[in-house]
Design an enzyme around this catalytic site. Structure first.
Site, PDB file in Angstrom:
ATOM      1  N   HIS A  37     -19.265 -13.109  14.853  1.00  0.00           N
ATOM      2  CA  HIS A  37     -18.226 -14.134  14.700  1.00  0.00           C
ATOM      3  C   HIS A  37     -18.755 -15.302  13.866  1.00  0.00           C
ATOM      4  O   HIS A  37     -18.074 -15.809  12.979  1.00  0.00           O
ATOM      5  CB  HIS A  37     -17.828 -14.707  16.063  1.00  0.00           C
ATOM      6  N   GLY A 147     -13.680  -9.426  10.201  1.00  0.00           N
ATOM      7  CA  GLY A 147     -14.885  -8.597  10.145  1.00  0.00           C
ATOM      8  C   GLY A 147     -14.571  -7.136   9.858  1.00  0.00           C
ATOM      9  O   GLY A 147     -13.588  -6.588  10.368  1.00  0.00           O
ATOM     10  N   LYS A 149     -16.100  -4.701  10.969  1.00  0.00           N
ATOM     11  CA  LYS A 149     -16.272  -3.851  12.152  1.00  0.00           C
ATOM     12  C   LYS A 149     -14.906  -3.313  12.581  1.00  0.00           C
ATOM     13  O   LYS A 149     -14.787  -2.174  13.004  1.00  0.00           O
ATOM     14  CB  LYS A 149     -16.918  -4.612  13.304  1.00  0.00           C
ATOM     15  N   GLN A 153      -8.107  -2.902  11.233  1.00  0.00           N
ATOM     16  CA  GLN A 153      -7.381  -4.159  11.486  1.00  0.00           C
ATOM     17  C   GLN A 153      -7.183  -4.936  10.183  1.00  0.00           C
ATOM     18  O   GLN A 153      -6.131  -5.544   9.969  1.00  0.00           O
ATOM     19  CB  GLN A 153      -8.167  -4.997  12.500  1.00  0.00           C
TER      20      GLN A 153
HETATM   21  P1  AMP Z   1     -12.726 -10.479  18.185  1.00  0.00           P
HETATM   22  O1  AMP Z   1     -13.137 -11.744  18.873  1.00  0.00           O
HETATM   23  O2  AMP Z   1     -13.423  -9.264  18.678  1.00  0.00           O
HETATM   24  O3  AMP Z   1     -11.230 -10.334  18.073  1.00  0.00           O
HETATM   25  O4  AMP Z   1     -13.228 -10.633  16.694  1.00  0.00           O
HETATM   26  C1  AMP Z   1     -12.857 -11.737  15.885  1.00  0.00           C
HETATM   27  C2  AMP Z   1     -13.269 -11.445  14.462  1.00  0.00           C
HETATM   28  O5  AMP Z   1     -14.681 -11.268  14.404  1.00  0.00           O
HETATM   29  C3  AMP Z   1     -12.625 -10.154  13.921  1.00  0.00           C
HETATM   30  O6  AMP Z   1     -12.247 -10.359  12.566  1.00  0.00           O
HETATM   31  C4  AMP Z   1     -13.759  -9.166  14.035  1.00  0.00           C
HETATM   32  O7  AMP Z   1     -13.674  -8.119  13.098  1.00  0.00           O
HETATM   33  C5  AMP Z   1     -14.967 -10.049  13.742  1.00  0.00           C
HETATM   34  N1  AMP Z   1     -16.186  -9.427  14.244  1.00  0.00           N
HETATM   35  C6  AMP Z   1     -16.391  -8.914  15.488  1.00  0.00           C
HETATM   36  N2  AMP Z   1     -17.618  -8.345  15.565  1.00  0.00           N
HETATM   37  C7  AMP Z   1     -18.191  -8.507  14.342  1.00  0.00           C
HETATM   38  C8  AMP Z   1     -19.450  -8.142  13.781  1.00  0.00           C
HETATM   39  N3  AMP Z   1     -20.365  -7.465  14.481  1.00  0.00           N
HETATM   40  N4  AMP Z   1     -19.707  -8.464  12.492  1.00  0.00           N
HETATM   41  C9  AMP Z   1     -18.779  -9.130  11.759  1.00  0.00           C
HETATM   42  N5  AMP Z   1     -17.577  -9.507  12.229  1.00  0.00           N
HETATM   43  C10 AMP Z   1     -17.283  -9.211  13.494  1.00  0.00           C
END
Ligand code: AMP
Length: 287
Positions: A37, A147, A149, A153
């Site tokens: 994040h 991200g 990952k 999405q």
């Molecule tokens: P989330 O809190 O899981 O909804 O993620 C919020 C954002 O952070 C989303 O755009 C995810 O793709 C990104 N994200 C989560 N894990 C990673 C990671 N390991 N590397 C880069 N971005 C990430």
């Protein structure tokens, strides 16, 4: 850094920033922040005069109530991390603030939302589109950071931006990994010590499959990944698909598309982990 819980307060502050001709960048998250994040936040801080981060565990994107209840929440730590990373505004609304009434909108993403994550998490991408479109309307960012990952999405968000004619540039950012290769995820906190020791096998197997791709068929590579991971008693593959990186249509032959993407979801106990890898397979010249 200012923390806001109300849409009205955030909008007022951002209107002031816009009057000063400041560019607004935005990073949507569900909190329980990690370095993945924070890498998005750092991109945002570097490229915009104002950085807004949201933390909201969005109920409409969870197809499983137990998963929603178990989702990790670390608000105090998140605040400190964001402050240090240079975030200007943290938007942490309540459920009532984001859904004063039920959101009945249905988005049609066609094939994009019918395969892989879309197939295995019914309604997930509709919920993602509901919350991200609301957040884009409130914040009005020039750029928003996501991200890789969550590779599928990003495609969904890009499609949503296009179909709603939104004025925001979507910036994909690379996946950050732990030293042993495991993709960083808020859900990693839910793994037991033993599960945490086994989870890196997912990324390691994907990496190994990329080297096999030069002399094995798509079918053989798919079987290799699924069989290797399912042999580990603590892991259970939900799906592994190799697909066109733009349409997400599964491929059967490497020459069908350039830079195909392998996307995987694996249960490690009750914890569902996702990851992906790009296959750099030389294309056979046909003319
Ligand atoms: P989330 O809190 O899981 O909804 O993620 C919020 C954002 O952070 C989303 O755009 C995810 O793709 C990104 N994200 C989560 N894990 C990673 C990671 N390991 N590397 C880069 N971005 C990430």
């Amino acid at each position: 850094m200012k923390t806001l819980n109300s849409e009205k307060d955030l909008k007022n502050l951002l209107t002031q920033e816009r009057l000063k001709n400041k560019n607004i960048g935005f990073v949507p998250t569900m909190g329980a922040l990690h370095d993945g994040h924070l890498s998005l936040v750092k991109h945002c801080v570097r490229e915009n005069e104002v950085c807004v981060v949201s933390i909201f565990v969005n109920p409409t994107q969870f197809n499983d109530k137990n998963d929603l209840d178990a989702y990790p929440r670390t608000p105090e730590k998140d605040r400190t991390l964001l402050q240090t990373a240079g975030c200007n505004y943290l938007f942490a609304p309540s459920e009532k603030e984001m859904y004063p009434e039920p959101d009945t909108r249905t988005f049609n993403f066609g094939n994009l939302a019918c395969v892989m994550e879309g197939e295995h998490r019914p309604g997930h991408f509709n919920g993602v589109a509901q919350i991200v479109s609301k957040l884009f309307n409130i914040i009005g960012p020039c750029k928003a950071y996501f991200g890789e990952k969550d590779f599928q999405q990003i495609a969904i968000i890009q499609q949503m931006v296009k179909s709603l004619h939104l004025n925001v540039q979507i910036i994909p950012c690379p996946t950050l990994r732990e030293a042993d290769g495991l993709a960083m995820s808020s859900r990693n906190q839910l793994l037991s010590d033993e599960q945490r020791r086994k989870a890196p096998l997912i990324a390691q197997t994907l990496k190994e499959s990329a080297t096999l791709a030069t002399n094995k068929t798509v079918r053989e590579v798919k079987d290799f990944v699924t069989n290797t991971l399912n042999k580990e008693p603590l892991l259970r593959v939900e799906y592994f698909e190799i697909a066109n990186r733009h349409t997400f249509t599964p491929i059967t032959c490497w020459t069908e598309t350039t830079l195909p993407i392998g996307c995987i979801a694996v249960f490690c106990g009750n914890v569902r982990l996702i990851d992906n890898i790009t296959y750099f397979v030389p294309q056979i010249q046909t003319n």
